[in-house]
Motif scaffolding. Structure first.
Motif, PDB file in Angstrom:
ATOM      1  N   PRO A 184      -2.833  -2.697  -9.896  1.00 19.14           N
ATOM      2  CA  PRO A 184      -1.768  -2.427 -10.980  1.00 19.14           C
ATOM      3  C   PRO A 184      -2.229  -0.390 -11.752  1.00 19.14           C
ATOM      4  CG  PRO A 184      -4.058  -4.037 -12.261  1.00 19.14           C
ATOM      5  CD  PRO A 184      -3.613  -3.627 -10.183  1.00 19.14           C
ATOM      6  N   TRP A 185      -2.539  -0.082 -11.333  1.00 16.07           N
ATOM      7  CA  TRP A 185      -3.164   1.409 -10.745  1.00 16.07           C
ATOM      8  C   TRP A 185      -2.463   1.641  -9.938  1.00 16.07           C
ATOM      9  CZ3 TRP A 185      -7.839  -1.587 -10.067  1.00 16.07           C
ATOM     10  CH2 TRP A 185      -8.598  -2.140 -11.157  1.00 16.07           C
TER      11      TRP A 185
ATOM     12  N   TYR B 170       6.320  -3.897  -3.935  1.00 14.51           N
ATOM     13  CA  TYR B 170       6.010  -4.759  -4.225  1.00 14.51           C
ATOM     14  C   TYR B 170       5.574  -6.245  -3.463  1.00 14.51           C
ATOM     15  CZ  TYR B 170       7.873  -3.367  -8.936  1.00 14.51           C
ATOM     16  OH  TYR B 170       8.526  -2.484  -9.784  1.00 14.51           O
TER      17      TYR B 170
ATOM     18  N   ARG C 181      -0.940  -3.952  -2.986  1.00 10.26           N
ATOM     19  CA  ARG C 181      -0.550  -3.984  -4.704  1.00 10.26           C
ATOM     20  C   ARG C 181      -1.611  -3.814  -5.482  1.00 10.26           C
ATOM     21  NH1 ARG C 181       1.059  -7.121  -1.307  1.00 10.26           N
ATOM     22  NH2 ARG C 181       0.848  -8.399  -1.975  1.00 10.26           N
TER      23      ARG C 181
ATOM     24  N   ASN D  60       0.954   1.310 -10.537  1.00 10.96           N
ATOM     25  CA  ASN D  60       1.752   2.187 -12.018  1.00 10.96           C
ATOM     26  C   ASN D  60       1.535   3.873 -11.781  1.00 10.96           C
ATOM     27  OD1 ASN D  60       2.520   2.153 -14.923  1.00 10.96           O
ATOM     28  ND2 ASN D  60       0.463   3.962 -14.603  1.00 10.96           N
TER      29      ASN D  60
ATOM     30  N   TYR E  82      -7.397   5.919 -10.840  1.00  7.63           N
ATOM     31  CA  TYR E  82      -6.688   5.494 -12.222  1.00  7.63           C
ATOM     32  C   TYR E  82      -8.021   6.216 -13.496  1.00  7.63           C
ATOM     33  CZ  TYR E  82      -6.128   2.691 -16.868  1.00  7.63           C
ATOM     34  OH  TYR E  82      -5.561   2.433 -17.512  1.00  7.63           O
TER      35      TYR E  82
END
Length: 210
Positions: free
Chosen positions: A146-147, A139, A144, A150, A206
């Motif tokens: 979202p895809w 993190y 960094r 995840n 993604y």
């Protein structure tokens, strides 16, 4: 304990330029340039007390923040040790390089700040690009999105591609700093490419379900 020792060492190094500030203080003009445009012309000034003493303090505060951030990442074990050390040493290195340059420029020395800064940024980008492919999900360090956060597959593919791109971009900036072709447009394009392309690539992965 080892982490605390490194924090103390890097923070002390951030303060080292204060020695030079005390030595040169009486010779400094009332205002010191702290920002320069791409042509190396000063465009922002502060009182000499702020420039001589405030900048090392600011770098020390940033250094502490970086250490706290990196040391408290829930997935800190996934970050390459080299990248973490690069992050933790960035503030002290900047402090011992930038403040002396700032003071000597204030005293009238002709230092090509635009060449130094562009070359330095290029070196940092090359060093970061070299370790990006080895960076696992975390993190704090890396791309960094979202895809990427995840999907481990998305993270790995994005960082492998970005690593090569950053190395090429950093080398281009170093070459640019050593030539007469220094251009704010070319620099902006390089920075835009190494930031936007990995983000788009990650999104494209993604959409493919990766």
């Amino acid at each position: 304990m080892k982490r605390d020792r490194l924090l103390w060492i890097t923070t002390i190094i951030c303060f080292l330029p204060l020695i030079l500030s005390f030595i040169l203080y009486d010779k400094l003009p009332e205002e010191i340039a702290i920002h320069f445009n791409y042509a190396g012309v000063a465009d922002n000034y502060v009182p000499k007390a702020v420039g001589a003493f405030g900048l090392p303090i600011l770098m020390a505060i940033i250094n502490i923040f970086i250490h706290v951030k990196l040391n408290n990442d829930p997935k800190k074990m996934n970050s390459p040790a080299a990248l973490k050390y690069l992050g933790k040493w960035s503030s002290p290195i900047l402090s011992v390089i930038l403040l002396p340059i700032t003071l000597f420029i204030a005293l009238g020395y002709k230092i090509p700040i635009q060449i130094v800064s562009l070359g330095f940024v290029g070196i940092i980008i090359v060093a970061s690009g070299n370790y990006l492919p080895k960076c696992k999900q975390n993190y704090t360090i890396g791309i960094r999105l979202p895809w990427t956060l995840n999907s481990e597959v998305n993270w790995n593919k994005t960082h492998h591609m970005a690593g090569y791109l950053w190395i090429l971009g950093g080398i281009s900036m170093i070459i640019l700093s050593c030539t007469q072709m220094q251009s704010i447009l070319l620099t902006f394009i390089i920075l835009l490419v190494i930031v936007i392309v990995p983000c788009y690539y990650s999104y494209w992965l993604y959409k493919k379900g990766l």
